[in-house]
Structure formats: structure tokens, C-alpha cells
Design a protein around this motif. Structure first.
Motif, PDB file in Angstrom:
ATOM      1  N   CYS A 143       0.824  -1.216   0.000  1.00  0.00           N
ATOM      2  CA  CYS A 143       0.000   0.000   0.000  1.00  0.00           C
ATOM      3  C   CYS A 143       0.856   1.263   0.000  1.00  0.00           C
ATOM      4  N   GLY A 144       2.058   1.170   0.571  1.00  0.00           N
ATOM      5  CA  GLY A 144       2.943   2.330   0.602  1.00  0.00           C
ATOM      6  C   GLY A 144       2.614   3.347   1.684  1.00  0.00           C
ATOM      7  N   ILE A 145       1.483   3.181   2.387  1.00  0.00           N
ATOM      8  CA  ILE A 145       1.087   4.209   3.357  1.00  0.00           C
ATOM      9  C   ILE A 145       0.882   3.683   4.783  1.00  0.00           C
ATOM     10  N   CYS A 146       0.845   2.371   4.975  1.00  0.00           N
ATOM     11  CA  CYS A 146       0.631   1.867   6.341  1.00  0.00           C
ATOM     12  C   CYS A 146       1.922   2.047   7.148  1.00  0.00           C
ATOM     13  N   ALA A 147       1.819   1.832   8.453  1.00  0.00           N
ATOM     14  CA  ALA A 147       2.968   2.054   9.339  1.00  0.00           C
ATOM     15  C   ALA A 147       4.149   1.165   8.945  1.00  0.00           C
ATOM     16  N   PHE A 148       3.855  -0.044   8.467  1.00  0.00           N
ATOM     17  CA  PHE A 148       4.944  -0.959   8.088  1.00  0.00           C
ATOM     18  C   PHE A 148       5.633  -0.475   6.811  1.00  0.00           C
ATOM     19  N   CYS A 149       4.826  -0.113   5.817  1.00  0.00           N
ATOM     20  CA  CYS A 149       5.408   0.407   4.561  1.00  0.00           C
ATOM     21  C   CYS A 149       6.233   1.664   4.833  1.00  0.00           C
ATOM     22  N   CYS A 174       3.384  -5.268   5.202  1.00  0.00           N
ATOM     23  CA  CYS A 174       2.278  -4.376   4.810  1.00  0.00           C
ATOM     24  C   CYS A 174       0.919  -4.927   5.246  1.00  0.00           C
ATOM     25  N   ASP A 175       0.034  -4.010   5.680  1.00  0.00           N
ATOM     26  CA  ASP A 175      -1.293  -4.416   6.148  1.00  0.00           C
ATOM     27  C   ASP A 175      -2.203  -4.881   5.010  1.00  0.00           C
ATOM     28  N   THR A 176      -2.005  -4.369   3.810  1.00  0.00           N
ATOM     29  CA  THR A 176      -2.896  -4.740   2.694  1.00  0.00           C
ATOM     30  C   THR A 176      -2.076  -5.081   1.451  1.00  0.00           C
ATOM     31  N   PRO A 177      -1.271  -6.132   1.549  1.00  0.00           N
ATOM     32  CA  PRO A 177      -0.405  -6.482   0.420  1.00  0.00           C
ATOM     33  C   PRO A 177      -1.133  -7.325  -0.630  1.00  0.00           C
TER      34      PRO A 177
END
Ligand SMILES: [Zn+2]
Ligand SMILES: [Zn+2]
Length: 342
Positions: free
Chosen positions: A95-101, A109-112
Motif C-alpha cells: 500500500c505504501g502508506i501503512c505504518a509498516f510500509c 504491509c497491512d494490505t499487500p
């Protein structure tokens, strides 16, 4: 195009993959369309086909170690040109925007999206991927040699990093590393570890192929799946999806040692005495990889150079290839030849 789609998950001996004519994918603005040359076979494909991973896309086309050439470019794509050789791996998009990304951990990533699981993969004549997630491949590797680098290789690389052997006083030199299960990932991992200076102890089920290849690749010791190495290990990696290996590997681990689990799926881990993990031994799992892992690994693989041992299968034999994988009948890595002369 011709492609293998998953009819319904089930035991691979029942041939759950079906060879079909399906529409070729059309690249979105940020994607490239790749004409697949070869696609590696991974235990994760087997977990998807047999239903150990939940269905994320009905009738999915498996395969996430894709080597091919750029056939078309989405209109926003820069940095690639037609006919260029590229690799597509498991991590399809984040997603590029979650805390992990945002913290350099896009592997979490939360929504990979994952190639060959949540979106179609490379058991097909064509595949698409976001250009930003495709890899340029070092020239030294032929297509079939490069394919297993894209998952088996990258995951082995990340598993090695998570052993934290880097942090030893002498670094990798003389470090004692255990590898449990010696398929595609193990056979790349041992080459990386040996090149860095580690001594490698391999426990594997299959004597004829897996143990023999470990010997050939310079293992200090090779034993059966449940055998105990003759020395205490500084770190160990389990690639086999068998939870019963965990207590066994802890028993072989020295104080302060780390055990890393390299698979996406594993059978349940039996309970074990606290004394096995006491002494600051620790446990970690590997989840996917970052693009930086992929690029760093491909550069190191070219430098060493890694030599992948592959067993190829004609495009028409995807089920047979997965059956061979399930029954330990592949030496090194299995690769499906798609638009490729055998
Ligand atoms: Zn994310
Ligand atoms: Zn894989």
C-alpha cells in the motif's frame, strides 16, 4: 493465452490445476505485461493448490518466480523498455502508506497483494506486475537458473539475515548454521552462507537428492531429518513445513542462538520444555521480503556467483511438477518452462 488455473483446492495428486484458455491480462497504467519464459515452483504454490492457504482469488493462476520479457508497458511506466528481461516475485504490491510500509518493513504491509495467490501469477503465457515491484535480473543467470532466485533465493537471504549471525564478534566466519529441509531455498541459502564463511549443518529427509546435493554444496555435516548435529549450532533455519522440527532444532541450538522459520505455512508446533528455549535462545519467522532484500540478494547472488540446480518441467506438466515437489522428488529447484525451449 494458455494458463493453469486452480479449479478447487485439493490434494495435488488429484490434479487440481486445470490447463485453460483464458484472456491475457492487460497492464494497468503502472504495470508491465510480461511474456513468461520460465516460472519457478515453490512450496507456497503447493500450499495454495492444496488449500493450506485460504483462497484469496477464485481460479487463481499460481506461480510467483517469473522470468520473462516486457511485452507491453502501462502508460505511466518509466525505467523499463520493451523486450527487457525482468523478474516478478511473490510481493506483488504494497500500500505504501501503512505504518509498516512507512518504516522500511513493506514485507509486513497491512494490505499487500501476492503474486499467484491474491492476484494471478506465472503458470501462464503472460503475467502483469507493477513496474515498481519488478526486478532487473543479473546477466549471468539463464532464465531457468534465475527463476528460483526470485522466491527460494530471496527468502533464504532474508532468513539468513534474521539469524542475526551478522552480529557475532567474528561475523559469519566459522559460524555454525543449521538448515532443516533442503529444497529450493536450502540449496541457495547454503551457498550464501558458505560464501560468507559459515559452516553449514544440514538435516533433510531425502538421501538420494537433498542430502547428496547438500554434500556437494559443501555442508560440513549432513544427516536425516531428525538427526542431531554433532556440535551446538549458533543459528538454524527450518525450511521444511514440519512443526515437530522446532523442539528438535532448539535442542541443537547453542545459548543465545536464534531459530528462524522460513515457510509461510507449518504444521502445529508441539509443546516443549522451557529449558529448550532458556539460555536466551529465540524464535522468529520470515514473512515475505522487501524489495531492498530482493535487490541486495540478486547482487550478492551474481557476485558469488550462486549456481542454482534446477529440474525443469514442460509447461503442460504443472500438476506433475507440484506432485514431484510434494514427494521430495526434485533436486534443487523445480522450474516450469513456459515460452521456453527445453
Ligand atoms: Zn502497507
Ligand atoms: Zn515462494
Amino acid at each position: 493465452m494458455k494458463a493453469w488455473t486452480l479449479r478447487a483446492p485439493g490434494p495435488v495428486d488429484g490434479h487440481p490445476l486445470q490447463f485453460n484458455d483464458v484472456p491475457a491480462p492487460v497492464p494497468a497504467a503502472d504495470e508491465i505485461l510480461v511474456r513468461v519464459s520460465a516460472c519457478g515452483i515453490c512450496r507456497t504454490d503447493l500450499h495454495i493448490v492444496e488449500g493450506e492457504l485460504e483462497i484469496r482469488q477464485p481460479h487463481v493462476i499460481p506461480g510467483h518466480q517469473i522470468v520473462g520479457r516486457v511485452e507491453a508497458l502501462g502508460k505511466e511506466v518509466t525505467g523499463f523498455k520493451l523486450d527487457q528481461r525482468v523478474g516478478i516475485a511473490w510481493l506483488h504490491r504494497t500500500c505504501g502508506i501503512c505504518a509498516f510500509c512507512q518504516s522500511g518493513r513493506e514485507n509486513l504491509c497491512d494490505t499487500p497483494q501476492f503474486t499467484g495467490w491474491t492476484v494471478n501469477g506465472g503458470f501462464a503465457e503472460f503475467a502483469v506486475a507493477p513496474a515498481n515491484f519488478a526486478y532487473l535480473l543479473p546477466d549471468g543467470f539463464a532464465d531457468i537458473q534465475a527463476a528460483p532466485l526470485l522466491c527460494a533465493g530471496i527468502i533464504g537471504y532474508r532468513a539468513l539475515r534474521l539469524t542475526r549471525l551478522d552480529e557475532r564478534k567474528d561475523g559469519w566466519a566459522g559460524a555454525r548454521l543449521g538448515i532443516y529441509g533442503f529444497g529450493a531455498a536450502g540449496h541457495v541459502c547454503i551457498q550464501l552462507a558458505r560464501a560468507r564463511g559459515a559452516d553449514v549443518y544440514v538435516a533433510a529427509r531425502d538421501r538420494e537428492r537433498h542430502q547428496a546435493l547438500a554434500q556437494e554444496l559443501g555442508a560440513t555435516w549432513v544427516g536425516d531429518a531428525f538427526a542431531e548435529p554433532p556440535v551446538k549450532l549458533d543459528a538454524a533455519i527450518i525450511f521444511a513445513p514440519a512443526g515437530e522440527l522446532v523442539p528438535l532444532a532448539f535442542r541443537a541450538l547453542n545459548k543465545g542462538g536464534r531459530l528462524v522459520l522460513g515457510g509461510i505455512h507449518m504444521s502445529d508446533i508441539p509443546s516443549f520444555a522451557y529449558s529448550l528455549i532458556y539460555g536466551e535462545r529465540s524464535l522468529g519467522s520470515v514473512a515475505n521480503n522487501t524489495r531492498a532484500d530482493g535487490r541486495e540478494f540478486l547482487a550478492e547472488a551474481a557476485r558469488i556467483p550462486i549456481h542454482t540446480h534446477v529440474q525443469t518441467f514442460p509447461f503442460t506438466q504443472a500438476n506433475e511438477a507440484l506432485i514431484a515437489l510434494k514427494h521430495d522428488a526434485i533436486r534443487g529447484a523445480g522450474v516450469l518452462l513456459v515460452n521456453h525451449e527445453s
